[in-house]
Design a protein around this motif. Structure first.
Motif, short mmCIF file in Angstrom:
data_model
loop_
_atom_site.label_atom_id
_atom_site.label_comp_id
_atom_site.label_asym_id
_atom_site.label_seq_id
_atom_site.Cartn_x
_atom_site.Cartn_y
_atom_site.Cartn_z
N LEU A 84 0.84 -1.19 0.00
CA LEU A 84 0.00 0.00 0.00
C LEU A 84 0.87 1.24 0.00
O LEU A 84 1.95 1.26 0.61
N GLU A 85 0.41 2.29 -0.67
CA GLU A 85 1.13 3.55 -0.60
C GLU A 85 1.07 4.05 0.83
O GLU A 85 0.06 3.91 1.52
N ASN A 86 2.17 4.61 1.28
CA ASN A 86 2.26 5.10 2.63
C ASN A 86 3.27 6.24 2.67
O ASN A 86 4.22 6.25 1.90
N ASN A 137 8.14 5.96 -5.25
CA ASN A 137 7.41 6.63 -6.33
C ASN A 137 5.99 7.05 -5.96
O ASN A 137 5.19 7.36 -6.85
N ALA A 138 5.64 7.06 -4.69
CA ALA A 138 4.29 7.46 -4.28
C ALA A 138 4.05 8.93 -4.58
O ALA A 138 4.91 9.78 -4.37
N SER A 139 2.86 9.23 -5.06
CA SER A 139 2.46 10.62 -5.27
C SER A 139 1.85 11.13 -3.98
O SER A 139 1.20 10.38 -3.25
N TYR A 140 2.05 12.42 -3.69
CA TYR A 140 1.53 12.99 -2.45
C TYR A 140 1.08 14.42 -2.69
O TYR A 140 1.43 15.05 -3.69
N LEU A 172 13.60 5.58 -3.87
CA LEU A 172 13.91 5.16 -2.50
C LEU A 172 12.80 5.54 -1.53
O LEU A 172 12.86 5.23 -0.35
N GLY A 173 11.80 6.28 -2.04
CA GLY A 173 10.67 6.68 -1.21
C GLY A 173 10.90 7.96 -0.43
O GLY A 173 10.14 8.27 0.47
N ILE A 174 11.92 8.73 -0.76
CA ILE A 174 12.25 9.94 -0.02
C ILE A 174 11.91 11.18 -0.85
O ILE A 174 12.13 11.23 -2.05
N SER A 175 11.38 12.18 -0.16
CA SER A 175 11.14 13.47 -0.79
C SER A 175 11.38 14.55 0.25
O SER A 175 10.95 14.41 1.40
N VAL A 196 -0.32 14.96 4.97
CA VAL A 196 0.15 14.42 3.70
C VAL A 196 -0.90 13.45 3.18
O VAL A 196 -1.24 12.47 3.84
N ASN A 197 -1.42 13.74 2.01
CA ASN A 197 -2.37 12.87 1.33
C ASN A 197 -1.61 12.08 0.27
O ASN A 197 -0.84 12.66 -0.49
N PHE A 198 -1.80 10.77 0.24
CA PHE A 198 -1.07 9.94 -0.73
C PHE A 198 -1.98 8.90 -1.31
O PHE A 198 -3.08 8.70 -0.89
#
Length: 168
Positions: free
Chosen positions: A40-42, A76-79, A135-138, A166-168
């Motif tokens: 799941l995106e998190n 690569n999750a969008s937020y 890597l999941g970092i922003s 944060v909405n993802f």
């Protein structure tokens, strides 16, 4: 005449030893076992403090500061990041409050270095969107400003707390 000879055969009793042999393979069958996982995106967010520092002449000029929001997300999750107006806001104006909550210092938070685009909590309107890297970092910078011309306030420590969503 026929010569017949008789032969006596002596049979010795020879014990027969059967060695244990592995059992012969029996019939077998095989099948499949499905294995799956759902990722799941998190996202989680950690923020540095936005500290305007010591101000000697409130209102004489802009006082700027920044804070860094670090998001750790699924790769690569969008937020989309929302900032509320803080606990001391009045009619949409962010305010720092003194310890007695009877003196206020106006400020705001912006999306860009020029401090021309306010950062708020109206999804898709004044929020910040992006995507985490592989890597999941922003890392996102919030730009704060106490504007020139704000009302003079007594000396003391002024603070506010902003809720980051944060909405993802």
């Amino acid at each position: 005449m026929n010569n017949t000879r008789s032969y006596a055969v002596a049979l010795a009793a020879v014990p027969i030893v059967l060695l244990a042999q592995p059992a012969a393979a029996q019939d077998s069958t095989s099948g499949t076992m499905p294995v799956s996982a759902t990722v799941l995106e998190n996202c989680t967010v950690v923020s540095s403090a936005m500290a305007f520092g010591p101000i000697t002449d409130v209102g004489a000029s802009n006082v700027d500061s920044t804070a860094t929001l670090t998001l750790t997300c699924t790769a690569n999750a969008s937020y989309e990041i929302q900032l509320d107006d803080g606990v001391n806001a009045d009619s949409g104006q962010r305010r720092l409050a003194n310890a007695g909550n009877d003196q206020f210092l106006n400020y705001d938070i912006y999306q860009n270095l020029a401090r021309s685009t306010r950062w708020g909590d109206d999804l898709g309107i004044d929020t910040v969107s992006g995507s985490a890297n592989v890597l999941g970092i922003s890392t996102v910078t919030a730009y704060g400003r106490i504007p020139q011309g704000v009302a003079k306030v007594p000396a003391g420590l002024y603070a506010d707390t902003i809720t980051v969503t944060v909405n993802f």
